[in-house]
Structure formats: C-alpha cells, structure tokens
Scaffold this active site. Structure first.
Site, short mmCIF file in Angstrom:
data_model
loop_
_atom_site.label_atom_id
_atom_site.label_comp_id
_atom_site.label_asym_id
_atom_site.label_seq_id
_atom_site.Cartn_x
_atom_site.Cartn_y
_atom_site.Cartn_z
N ALA A 18 9.62 -81.99 39.14
CA ALA A 18 9.43 -82.78 38.09
C ALA A 18 9.61 -82.06 36.83
O ALA A 18 10.24 -82.73 35.79
CB ALA A 18 8.15 -83.58 38.51
N GLY A 50 13.46 -82.58 53.93
CA GLY A 50 14.40 -83.82 54.17
C GLY A 50 15.38 -84.26 53.26
O GLY A 50 16.72 -84.07 53.51
N GLU A 116 15.68 -91.51 57.52
CA GLU A 116 14.21 -90.95 57.93
C GLU A 116 13.69 -92.44 58.04
O GLU A 116 13.95 -93.60 57.77
CB GLU A 116 13.74 -90.18 56.61
CG GLU A 116 14.59 -89.00 56.52
CD GLU A 116 13.92 -88.16 55.52
OE1 GLU A 116 12.96 -88.27 54.85
OE2 GLU A 116 14.61 -87.01 55.11
N HIS A 231 1.82 -86.99 57.21
CA HIS A 231 3.36 -86.78 57.61
C HIS A 231 3.21 -86.75 59.25
O HIS A 231 2.34 -86.17 59.79
CB HIS A 231 4.01 -85.31 57.46
CG HIS A 231 5.70 -85.62 57.40
ND1 HIS A 231 5.90 -85.49 58.88
CD2 HIS A 231 6.45 -85.71 56.77
CE1 HIS A 231 7.28 -85.60 58.95
NE2 HIS A 231 7.63 -85.80 57.49
N ARG A 280 6.04 -94.18 57.73
CA ARG A 280 5.19 -92.99 58.22
C ARG A 280 3.66 -93.31 58.58
O ARG A 280 3.07 -92.97 59.46
CB ARG A 280 4.95 -92.06 57.00
CG ARG A 280 6.21 -90.70 57.16
CD ARG A 280 5.86 -90.05 55.87
NE ARG A 280 7.31 -89.44 55.81
CZ ARG A 280 7.49 -88.76 54.76
NH1 ARG A 280 6.88 -88.39 53.88
NH2 ARG A 280 9.07 -88.25 54.93
N HIS A 341 0.21 -84.67 53.86
CA HIS A 341 1.42 -84.50 53.39
C HIS A 341 1.65 -84.88 51.90
O HIS A 341 2.28 -83.82 51.11
CB HIS A 341 2.63 -85.20 54.11
CG HIS A 341 4.00 -84.85 53.81
ND1 HIS A 341 4.54 -83.42 53.66
CD2 HIS A 341 4.90 -85.56 53.54
CE1 HIS A 341 5.63 -83.48 53.38
NE2 HIS A 341 6.16 -84.88 53.27
N ARG A 376 4.30 -93.97 50.94
CA ARG A 376 5.67 -93.60 50.29
C ARG A 376 6.69 -93.82 51.37
O ARG A 376 6.41 -93.04 52.46
CB ARG A 376 5.48 -92.31 49.61
CG ARG A 376 6.94 -91.80 49.49
CD ARG A 376 6.47 -90.29 48.45
NE ARG A 376 6.09 -89.36 49.42
CZ ARG A 376 6.98 -88.66 50.23
NH1 ARG A 376 8.26 -88.79 50.02
NH2 ARG A 376 6.36 -87.66 51.11
C1 SIN Z 1 10.49 -84.84 55.65
O1 SIN Z 1 11.66 -83.85 55.66
O2 SIN Z 1 10.01 -85.36 56.54
C2 SIN Z 1 9.70 -84.97 54.39
C3 SIN Z 1 10.49 -85.61 53.30
C4 SIN Z 1 9.36 -86.33 52.36
O3 SIN Z 1 8.32 -85.99 52.42
O4 SIN Z 1 9.76 -87.47 51.88
#
Ligand code: SIN
Length: 501
Positions: A18, A50, A116, A231, A280, A341, A376
């Site tokens: 950021a 990710g 994802e 996570h 998630r 996370h 998120r």
């Molecule tokens: C991940 O790679 O699972 C994490 C990506 C994220 O936190 O958006």
C-alpha cells in the site's frame, strides 16, 4: 530527553504494498518519507502468496467480480467502494506490468489467472507461482529506491500521531534510538494488520496493530473491527514457537486440491455450492466444526492428483516449505487448520483513503474502505492496496496543503527499549484465541473485553515505553477494539459468527 525535529511533505508509516504504490503515484515534487519498523521484505505484503484479483481473464467482467465480492462480504460491503475496486482493477494490473512486475503468463502470452475461494471466475493473477507479494513488493521497492523524492527510515518505530486542534500534523518516531517529531502535510497509515493478537497467524512479528491503535488514540473513526478473517488452510504443526503459521494458499484449491477430514472423507461438498472454494468464512467454520467433531487437531489438503513437476512449477514456495518439513505434496496430504490471517476492519476511510481526521489517510489492511464487508474475498487485499493507494496519492495532489502547528510533547517515559512484555502479550493472545475466534459467544466477548480493558490499563500505567511495550500497548488496543465491536454485534455476519452458548 531531547526530541529531534524533522520535516517532510508526506509521511508514510509502513513499507508494504500500500505504502510503496501510493508513494510511486505521489507528485514527485513532494518529499516522501517512509518510516518502517523493519523493511519491505518483512512486511505482510511480502508474504502474500495467492495473487491479485482483477477481471482480466476471458469471459470475465468487473460486474462479475463485483457480484462475488458482495456475496463474500455477506451483505455488508459498501457497494460504491466495491465498484471503484473492481472497475479500476484491470488498470492497476496494467500499471504493474508496465512497472515490470513479473506476472506469470499462460502459454499464449496472456496473464495466467486462477481461482480462489468465493470467485466464480478465474481472475487471480500471480507472480513467481505462489510468491505474488514478494515479486510485487520487490519490484516496487526497487522503483521507489530510485526516486530522489523518496527516503526510507528503516528499523524506525512509529510511536504515535501528532495533531493540533484541526488536523494530523505528523508523527512521533524512534529512529536510531533517538526520539523524533516528524512534521508532515499529511500522514498515510500503511502499517498493516494486527494478527499478533492471536497465537496462530500467518502474519509476521511486525503485525501488532500499530496503525489502528495510533489512529484510535488520535481520535480517528474505526469501522468493522469485529470482522477478523481466519484463513482456512494454515499449515498445521503441533509446535509453532514463532506463532507464525505457514500459509497454504487457497490457489491450491483453485487448482483442484480437496479438503479431507481425518477419516479421509471430503466434507465441503454439499455444504456450499462452491464446495472447497466457498468463501473463506464458510470453509474456516466447516473445518473448525470438523476438528471439534473428530477431536483431531487438523484436517488435510489433498493435491496428490497433480504431478510433482506441476506442483514445483506452480507452487515453488509451498512445495519447498513442505518438503523442508518432510512432506512431499505430490504424495502426502498436507495437515492444515484455520489461522488468523487478515483484519477486515480498520480506520474508516472514504473513496480516496481519507480518514475522519484531516491530514490523515489510511491504506491497506489497517484501513476500512468497506470493500470487504464482513468477509474479504480472496486476493482482493493486494488489489485494495493498489486502487486506494493510487487514489490516496491523487487526493494528496501536488499543491501545498495547509500545515498545522504540531503540539510537540514527549510520550511519557520514553526510553530506548529493553522492556519485556511477553507476559502481557501471552495474556492478550489467550483472550483473543478464547473469545474472538472463529466461533464466538456474546458472553465470551463481553468477558474478553473486560479482561482486555484491564490489560490495557495496566500497560498504560507502566512507565516504560520502548518499542516492545508500545507494540504491546498497540496489540491490547487493537484487541479491545475487536472485542468491543464484536460484543456490539449480536447477530452473525460473515467472519463474525456468534452462537447462543
Ligand atoms: C492465499 O493465497 O490463499 C491468500 C490470498 C489472500 O489472502 O487473499
């Protein structure tokens, strides 16, 4: 002790994605000073595996990205902010490509995109296979290092904001063991999250909630602090002395990995139409329940249907980290459990990262733009750093913003360090683990908030304010915000899941 005075135009706290992206978009006539506890490669962004979500793949569209983001956010997203996020995403990726971020490409030369959790389309771009954060931050840090208007104070500790009656005017910083008051036209908080308030987190040791805590002390509005994202798949290890869990990226599930319980059975199919790729919060809760039901301390991720060559190429970091622990993921199931996370809430900001205090901006994990709602969507966080970092720079502009008159007063009992608050840190983590986890009760949240107030009061009464105790104070302050906000929301939403018990 004498306080040194320094001056800059823009002061940026934190050196992750950021801050770097904002700095690179700030008018180069303005002097930018970064203050960072360590350096760019110890930032939370550096560890991001990710990728970055953006509707750049065939058949995708920002409207579809919008829909998935709103759905993951469980009805609590700020739709206007999400519209900004998703519609500006493809442009940010293009800018990063021009800055030479080495994104992974498909055989036809287009960007390689994956899925994802919560994404109905393949739209997560990545670099270095599973090292998107490292590759992006490395490129931007190198570019910032070449700018004459940007300076870095590394291993310098941000101790609090300076303000006058109208606006934020700078910050207190410990640099080289010397207390400094840095006056600035504006301050951008990019200090990351507060994962260290839990005993198991994917966050590095620097994630002690410094941005949120300082903003709270200065009187800025905070928002959505009750929403803490766990996570689903941190690598499970019985002993984890550092408290940092190695992340097993959701992208593995995007490439087909399955979640299995201790008996080797799939348990996500039938619970959500997206099964292993459900949002998630849904997957984390399902795993937590599975662990409680079976009494087993973890579940397993099975990616053995993929060959070794594919796994080594696509997930080089994960492959190597697992192999270093004797796990060969083309053959062995990976033990995983949910870990803290990401802090979804933070300092409340508008569409240009402006906070409720003139002169103060916040971008990244310590900000709450409203794009994440109550949960998120995967890989929207690096994207948020980019979109709102650039918008923040645009809002600062190039003109001479008014500079307030800083009220310079030393923090009580400032010292160079040498204090030890490990006992208090352990107490903070114990309360958050027990009362502010994946499944909460209102009674537990109220009890936790009372205990946390006691810890915070005791820390405030101490007269040692070296880095260690200031960080611990920040942790207690961030933890109290989480507990109080959560206690104030009796109904479940996204990551905030409350049961009656
Ligand atoms: C991940 O790679 O699972 C994490 C990506 C994220 O936190 O958006």
């Amino acid at each position: 002790m004498t306080v040194e005075h320094h001056e800059t135009d823009v002061l940026i706290i934190g050196c992750g994605l950021a801050g770097l992206y904002a700095a690179l978009h700030i008018d180069p006539r303005l002097r930018v000073l970064f203050v960072t506890k360590e350096n760019a490669d110890t930032s939370i962004s550096w560890l991001a595996q990710g990728g970055i979500a953006a509707a750049v793949g065939a058949g995708d569209d920002p409207e579809l990205h919008l829909r998935d983001t709103l759905e993951a956010g469980a009805g609590l997203c700020d739709e206007a902010a999400v519209r900004v996020l998703v519609s500006e995403a493809p442009r940010e990726i293009e800018i990063l490509r021009r800055m030479a971020v080495p994104f992974d490409l498909a055989p036809d030369g287009t960007l390689s995109v994956t899925r994802e959790g919560g994404h109905r389309h393949s739209r997560v771009v990545h670099a270095g296979g599973d090292a998107t954060g490292r590759e992006t931050v490395k490129t931007l840090a190198a570019a910032a290092g070449e700018r004459d208007n940007i300076r870095f104070w590394e291993r310098s500790f941000f101790a609090g904001l300076l303000r006058d009656a109208e606006r934020v005017t700078g910050a207190y910083v410990w640099s080289g063991g010397v207390p400094c008051a840095v006056s600035a036209r504006c301050v951008i908080l990019c200090a990351g999250g507060a994962g260290r308030i839990y005993s198991r987190t994917t966050n590095p040791a620097v994630a002690t909630g410094d941005g949120v805590a300082a903003a709270r002390r200065a009187g800025a509005e905070l928002k959505n602090m009750e929403f803490v994202q766990f996570h689903p798949t941190g690598l499970y290890e019985e002993r984890m002395p550092s408290g940092r869990a190695f992340l097993i990226s959701e992208a593995l599930r995007g490439e087909g990995a399955l979640l299995l319980n201790a008996a080797g059975e799939r348990f996500m199919a039938g619970r959500h139409e997206l099964a292993e790729l459900a949002p998630r919060d849904v997957v984390s809760r399902a795993i937590a329940r599975e662990m409680t039901r079976s009494g087993h301390p973890c579940v397993y991720l099975d990616v053995t249907a993929k060959g070794k060559a594919f796994l080594q190429r696509r997930f080089p970091t994960i492959y190597a980290e697992c192999a270093a622990r004797g796990l060969y993921i083309e053959r062995d199931r990976i033990p995983v459990a949910p870990v803290q996370h990401y802090m979804v809430g933070g300092v409340a900001t508008g569409l240009y990262a402006e906070t409720s205090l003139p002169g103060l901006y916040a971008v990244g994990e310590n900000a709450c733009t409203g794009v994440h709602g109550a949960n998120r969507l995967a890989s929207n966080s690096m994207l948020e750093c980019l979109v709102f970092g650039r918008r923040c720079a645009a809002h600062i502009g190039g003109g001479a913003a008014p500079r307030g008159k800083a009220e310079i007063a030393a923090l009580p009992g400032w010292q160079g360090g040498g204090d030890d608050t490990e006992g208090e840190r352990a107490a903070i983590r114990a309360v958050c683990d027990r009362d502010a986890g994946i499944i909460r009760t209102l009674r537990g949240l109220e009890r936790g908030a009372t205990e946390m107030r006691g810890i915070l009061d005791a820390l405030q009464a101490r007269q040692t304010h070296g880095r260690d105790s200031l960080e611990t104070l920040n942790m207690a302050s961030a933890a109290l915000c989480v507990l109080e906000s959560a206690a104030g929301r009796p109904e479940s939403a996204g990551t905030h899941y409350v049961t009656g018990a």
